[in-house]
Design an enzyme around this catalytic site. Sequence first.
Site, PDB file in Angstrom:
ATOM      1  CG  HIS A  82       7.847 -24.824  10.922  1.00 59.57           C
ATOM      2  ND1 HIS A  82       7.448 -24.480   9.664  1.00 59.57           N
ATOM      3  CD2 HIS A  82       8.017 -23.651  11.585  1.00 59.57           C
ATOM      4  CE1 HIS A  82       7.395 -23.158   9.567  1.00 59.57           C
ATOM      5  NE2 HIS A  82       7.722 -22.631  10.728  1.00 59.57           N
ATOM      6  CE  LYS A 131       4.188 -20.318  10.741  1.00 58.57           C
ATOM      7  NZ  LYS A 131       5.102 -19.936  11.807  1.00 58.57           N
ATOM      8  CG  ASP A 158       5.371 -19.512  15.669  1.00 57.49           C
ATOM      9  OD1 ASP A 158       5.076 -18.886  14.630  1.00 57.49           O
ATOM     10  OD2 ASP A 158       6.502 -19.467  16.192  1.00 57.49           O
ATOM     11  CG  ASP A 203       6.289 -26.088   6.944  1.00 54.88           C
ATOM     12  OD1 ASP A 203       7.457 -25.933   7.349  1.00 54.88           O
ATOM     13  OD2 ASP A 203       5.355 -26.416   7.689  1.00 54.88           O
ATOM     14  CG  HIS A 204      10.916 -21.638   7.037  1.00 55.67           C
ATOM     15  ND1 HIS A 204       9.975 -21.332   7.978  1.00 55.67           N
ATOM     16  CD2 HIS A 204      12.093 -21.725   7.718  1.00 55.67           C
ATOM     17  CE1 HIS A 204      10.555 -21.237   9.159  1.00 55.67           C
ATOM     18  NE2 HIS A 204      11.837 -21.475   9.038  1.00 55.67           N
ATOM     19  CE  LYS A 247       9.153 -17.929  19.185  1.00 54.55           C
ATOM     20  NZ  LYS A 247       9.998 -18.219  18.026  1.00 54.55           N
ATOM     21  NE  ARG A 272      -2.323  -1.241   3.415  1.00 56.68           N
ATOM     22  CZ  ARG A 272      -2.883  -1.280   4.599  1.00 56.68           C
ATOM     23  NH1 ARG A 272      -4.163  -1.018   4.728  1.00 56.68           N
ATOM     24  NH2 ARG A 272      -2.196  -1.575   5.667  1.00 56.68           N
ATOM     25  CE  LYS A 289      14.625 -24.572   9.087  1.00 47.69           C
ATOM     26  NZ  LYS A 289      15.488 -23.401   9.194  1.00 47.69           N
ATOM     27  CD  GLU A 298      12.638 -20.444  17.405  1.00 46.15           C
ATOM     28  OE1 GLU A 298      12.983 -19.479  16.708  1.00 46.15           O
ATOM     29  OE2 GLU A 298      11.451 -20.723  17.630  1.00 46.15           O
TER      30      GLU A 298
END
Length: 505
Positions: free
Chosen positions: A244, A152, A239, A181-182, A344, A47, A186, A220
Amino acid sequence: MQIPNDQILVIFGASGDLTYRKLMPALYALHHQKLLPTHFEVIGVSRTTLSDETFRGKMTEGIRAFSEPYHLNEAKVQEFCGRLTYHAMDPADATSYQGLKALLETKLDRGATNIVFYLSLVPSLFGTVATNLASVGLNQEVGGFRRLIVEKPFGYDLASSHRLNDDLHATFKEDQIYRIDHYLGKETVQNLLVLRFSNGIFEPLWNRNFVHHVEITAAESLGVGSRGGYYEGAGALRDMLQNHLLQVVGFTAMEPPSSMAPDAIRNETFKVLQALKPIREEDVPLQVVRGQYRAAQVQGKDVVGYREEPGVEPHSMTETYVAVKFFIDNWRWGGVPFYVRTGKRMPISVTEIVVHFKPTPLMLFKGHQEQTCCNKLIIRIQPDEGILLKVGMKQPGAGFIVKPVNLDFHYDELSDKHLPSAYERLLYDAMLGDSTLYARADAVEAAWRFVAPIQRVWAEEKASLEFYPAGTFGPVLANGLIDDYPEGWHYPCKNLGEDGQYCAL
Ligand code: BG6
């Protein structure tokens, strides 16, 4: 390597973080390797009003900041940025699509006949954009392909993902839709297929007769940072786990496909997700642990708790950690527990699959065996990508002292090869029309179906939220999940580096 046919890539959400940090560096890497079509243009759409020059300048910054150093070459960056243009429009406004169509027609006249639309937008706009594209005929594969790449999260539960699939299918055919789905992009996840299906030695052991249990960890070290607003509505289950990690379960547990054709592989991963044994609501507290990080000192530094992060409710019940024990109800895996956890603010960032094999029928060296009873195959997805088999070997000298040793392969030993980023691989595949590493509608819904009872129990607050100090491997309660194996969770960090952040395979 195959070069995709000439095409135009339209990125909706071009002023966003994903375009800046991931998509542009990935496209630039493809350009650098001469893997882009001769006629290839990117139209950034969002935008904000921007000139082509300003857009190119911003993307140049992103490429410089987030590309692997071995790719960076200023002349090439400028050459690549010459392929970029910008078009300001509101993706939610149906009337603005005539303008986009007119712009594309001028480009199609110049040779490219194929278009890929990348939706890097808030999920509530996915269906709207598909409908708007169709309203001006941009879904019609006349003279070339029209593909839709969808980021996603794909829905937030089974019902919403089903609705979203219906919305997309109203205008685009399934084979035009690429759900990213990254994790599947991999390198090590793809190498799972090669490890399993190009080596004769693993496949005969890859089943309930020899495998004691399978563990998948995605830890992580970072917290939610500035993404608190998004994360509050997501949590670790939505998430990371539903998408994943369950996709990784699919690759780990699938049957050999009949060929490497995209649907031959996706049929097999779908069957795994379909066979996940539903967790009964009354068993959720026994099979699932949810946690949230609390403030703590991590390596001498004060780290805030999740509830103190920006954008997070002070009494938030959103989980930043989830661990699940489950079974796959089929002949190969019947009775073998799978343990999957993600969180996390763990001590380190590491993602790995650990296949624990059963012990020998008789422990001949009992009392002389150090640390571990059983062989483990560790597939390290990141960092220090590689594969390691733990076996017992005799310590030289008198007697029979058995030591665990590693037979290992590290990707960085293939020094002439760089590991492509997940987005590099996935964008390249979508340009070629290879959907193998993209999630299919039925698989996404099967994964949502599996997590549905967990979502229901948590929504009714019928399961506790366990707190864990930042910088630890999650709530103590999760240790009890692996109840029939004395070693518990595999601690992924035997060789902790000096800074405590890096963990070699
Ligand atoms: C994303 C999640 O999909 O994956 C993030 O939204 C998470 O919360 C990220 O941090 C992890 O990806 P990777 O590739 O860093 O393991």
